[in-house]
Design a protein around this motif. Structure first.
Motif, PDB file in Angstrom:
ATOM      1  N   LYS A   1     -10.809   5.064  -3.230  1.00 55.89           N
ATOM      2  CA  LYS A   1     -11.748   4.249  -4.013  1.00 55.89           C
ATOM      3  C   LYS A   1     -11.043   2.944  -4.369  1.00 55.89           C
ATOM      4  O   LYS A   1     -10.502   2.789  -5.465  1.00 55.89           O
ATOM      5  CB  LYS A   1     -12.187   5.015  -5.269  1.00 55.89           C
ATOM      6  N   LEU A   2     -11.048   2.024  -3.412  1.00 59.12           N
ATOM      7  CA  LEU A   2     -10.291   0.789  -3.560  1.00 59.12           C
ATOM      8  C   LEU A   2     -11.153  -0.313  -4.165  1.00 59.12           C
ATOM      9  O   LEU A   2     -12.298  -0.510  -3.753  1.00 59.12           O
ATOM     10  CB  LEU A   2      -9.789   0.356  -2.179  1.00 59.12           C
ATOM     11  N   ASN A   3     -10.590  -1.028  -5.132  1.00 60.43           N
ATOM     12  CA  ASN A   3     -11.226  -2.259  -5.607  1.00 60.43           C
ATOM     13  C   ASN A   3     -11.048  -3.297  -4.498  1.00 60.43           C
ATOM     14  O   ASN A   3      -9.912  -3.583  -4.109  1.00 60.43           O
ATOM     15  CB  ASN A   3     -10.545  -2.702  -6.899  1.00 60.43           C
ATOM     16  N   PRO A   4     -12.127  -3.870  -3.963  1.00 60.75           N
ATOM     17  CA  PRO A   4     -11.981  -4.774  -2.808  1.00 60.75           C
ATOM     18  C   PRO A   4     -11.262  -6.083  -3.125  1.00 60.75           C
ATOM     19  O   PRO A   4     -10.851  -6.794  -2.199  1.00 60.75           O
ATOM     20  CB  PRO A   4     -13.421  -5.025  -2.369  1.00 60.75           C
ATOM     21  N   ALA A   5     -11.095  -6.412  -4.411  1.00 57.70           N
ATOM     22  CA  ALA A   5     -10.394  -7.653  -4.784  1.00 57.70           C
ATOM     23  C   ALA A   5      -8.899  -7.397  -4.850  1.00 57.70           C
ATOM     24  O   ALA A   5      -8.433  -6.611  -5.680  1.00 57.70           O
ATOM     25  CB  ALA A   5     -10.897  -8.146  -6.128  1.00 57.70           C
ATOM     26  N   PRO A   6      -8.106  -8.048  -3.991  1.00 55.92           N
ATOM     27  CA  PRO A   6      -6.654  -7.809  -4.015  1.00 55.92           C
ATOM     28  C   PRO A   6      -6.033  -8.256  -5.335  1.00 55.92           C
ATOM     29  O   PRO A   6      -6.488  -9.219  -5.943  1.00 55.92           O
ATOM     30  CB  PRO A   6      -6.129  -8.689  -2.877  1.00 55.92           C
ATOM     31  N   LYS A   7      -5.014  -7.558  -5.755  1.00 52.74           N
ATOM     32  CA  LYS A   7      -4.269  -7.941  -6.961  1.00 52.74           C
ATOM     33  C   LYS A   7      -3.072  -8.817  -6.578  1.00 52.74           C
ATOM     34  O   LYS A   7      -2.792  -9.812  -7.228  1.00 52.74           O
ATOM     35  CB  LYS A   7      -3.820  -6.672  -7.691  1.00 52.74           C
ATOM     36  N   TRP A   8      -2.345  -8.395  -5.545  1.00 47.37           N
ATOM     37  CA  TRP A   8      -1.212  -9.180  -5.046  1.00 47.37           C
ATOM     38  C   TRP A   8      -1.303  -9.250  -3.522  1.00 47.37           C
ATOM     39  O   TRP A   8      -1.348  -8.222  -2.851  1.00 47.37           O
ATOM     40  CB  TRP A   8       0.128  -8.529  -5.412  1.00 47.37           C
ATOM     41  N   PRO A   9      -1.301 -10.460  -2.942  1.00 47.48           N
ATOM     42  CA  PRO A   9      -1.244 -10.555  -1.492  1.00 47.48           C
ATOM     43  C   PRO A   9       0.160 -10.227  -0.992  1.00 47.48           C
ATOM     44  O   PRO A   9       1.148 -10.547  -1.663  1.00 47.48           O
ATOM     45  CB  PRO A   9      -1.598 -12.017  -1.212  1.00 47.48           C
ATOM     46  N   LEU A  10       0.224  -9.600   0.141  1.00 50.31           N
ATOM     47  CA  LEU A  10       1.512  -9.365   0.804  1.00 50.31           C
ATOM     48  C   LEU A  10       1.567 -10.256   2.043  1.00 50.31           C
ATOM     49  O   LEU A  10       0.535 -10.734   2.526  1.00 50.31           O
ATOM     50  CB  LEU A  10       1.651  -7.894   1.217  1.00 50.31           C
ATOM     51  N   THR A  11       2.760 -10.468   2.531  1.00 48.56           N
ATOM     52  CA  THR A  11       2.914 -11.167   3.807  1.00 48.56           C
ATOM     53  C   THR A  11       2.122 -10.405   4.867  1.00 48.56           C
ATOM     54  O   THR A  11       2.122  -9.169   4.871  1.00 48.56           O
ATOM     55  CB  THR A  11       4.408 -11.213   4.189  1.00 48.56           C
ATOM     56  N   ASN A  12       1.431 -11.136   5.739  1.00 43.38           N
ATOM     57  CA  ASN A  12       0.636 -10.476   6.777  1.00 43.38           C
ATOM     58  C   ASN A  12       1.466  -9.431   7.508  1.00 43.38           C
ATOM     59  O   ASN A  12       2.617  -9.687   7.875  1.00 43.38           O
ATOM     60  CB  ASN A  12       0.127 -11.493   7.792  1.00 43.38           C
ATOM     61  N   ALA A  13       0.848  -8.282   7.725  1.00 45.82           N
ATOM     62  CA  ALA A  13       1.535  -7.218   8.459  1.00 45.82           C
ATOM     63  C   ALA A  13       1.530  -7.551   9.938  1.00 45.82           C
ATOM     64  O   ALA A  13       0.571  -8.125  10.461  1.00 45.82           O
ATOM     65  CB  ALA A  13       0.836  -5.885   8.216  1.00 45.82           C
ATOM     66  N   THR A  14       2.603  -7.218  10.594  1.00 43.31           N
ATOM     67  CA  THR A  14       2.706  -7.403  12.034  1.00 43.31           C
ATOM     68  C   THR A  14       3.583  -6.271  12.563  1.00 43.31           C
ATOM     69  O   THR A  14       4.058  -5.447  11.792  1.00 43.31           O
ATOM     70  CB  THR A  14       3.269  -8.808  12.368  1.00 43.31           C
TER      71      THR A  14
END
Ligand SMILES: [Cu+2]
Length: 142
Positions: free
Chosen positions: A88-101
């Motif tokens: 049950k995820l809140n769709p609004a991010p709290k902290w962005p992370l560096t794009n995953a690759t």
């Protein structure tokens, strides 16, 4: 010797997740060195993408090291810490992370306490870069 024992107990509580939030918080109070938590990131919707996030307290900041496998080489996928759980995820991010690759990416969360992340309900998720509403992997921070 006393300090060492407390440290080992604290580390065991954090890694094992056997103690409650209060237990983890009091263990944190006893730890003066960097502390660490590991989060398993599981594939969602058959993406085949999974990995591990290691969260480490470095002074006033938390460093997030996200290692993913199953992402095609050269593809960057948005990743964040969101409030809520993978179920049950809140769709609004709290902290962005560096794009995953493919491989490991690092993000420094300035002014964040690991205890805050462990004591609340937060999850790390990775998005399909072509359809942000589609999540490809997620792991609960606990
Ligand atoms: Cu996200």
């Amino acid at each position: 010797m006393v300090r060492l024992s407390l440290g080992l107990i604290g580390a065991a509580a954090l890694l094992g997740g056997a103690c409650g939030i209060a237990g983890a918080a009091s263990a944190m109070a006893n730890l003066h060195a960097a502390t660490k938590a590991t989060v398993a990131i599981s594939a969602q919707h058959g993406s085949g993408q999974h990995g591990t996030a290691v969260l480490t307290q470095h002074g006033a900041n938390v460093v997030v090291s996200l290692t993913m496998s199953g992402i095609r080489h050269g593809v960057m996928e948005p990743a964040h810490i969101h409030p809520g759980t993978c179920a049950k995820l809140n769709p609004a991010p709290k902290w962005p992370l560096t794009n995953a690759t493919a491989g490991t990416t690092m993000t420094t969360l300035r002014g964040v306490r690991l205890a805050t992340l462990l004591g609340g309900k937060y999850a790390i998720n990775v998005h399909d870069p072509h359809n942000l509403a589609h999540y490809v992997a997620c792991g609960n921070i606990k």
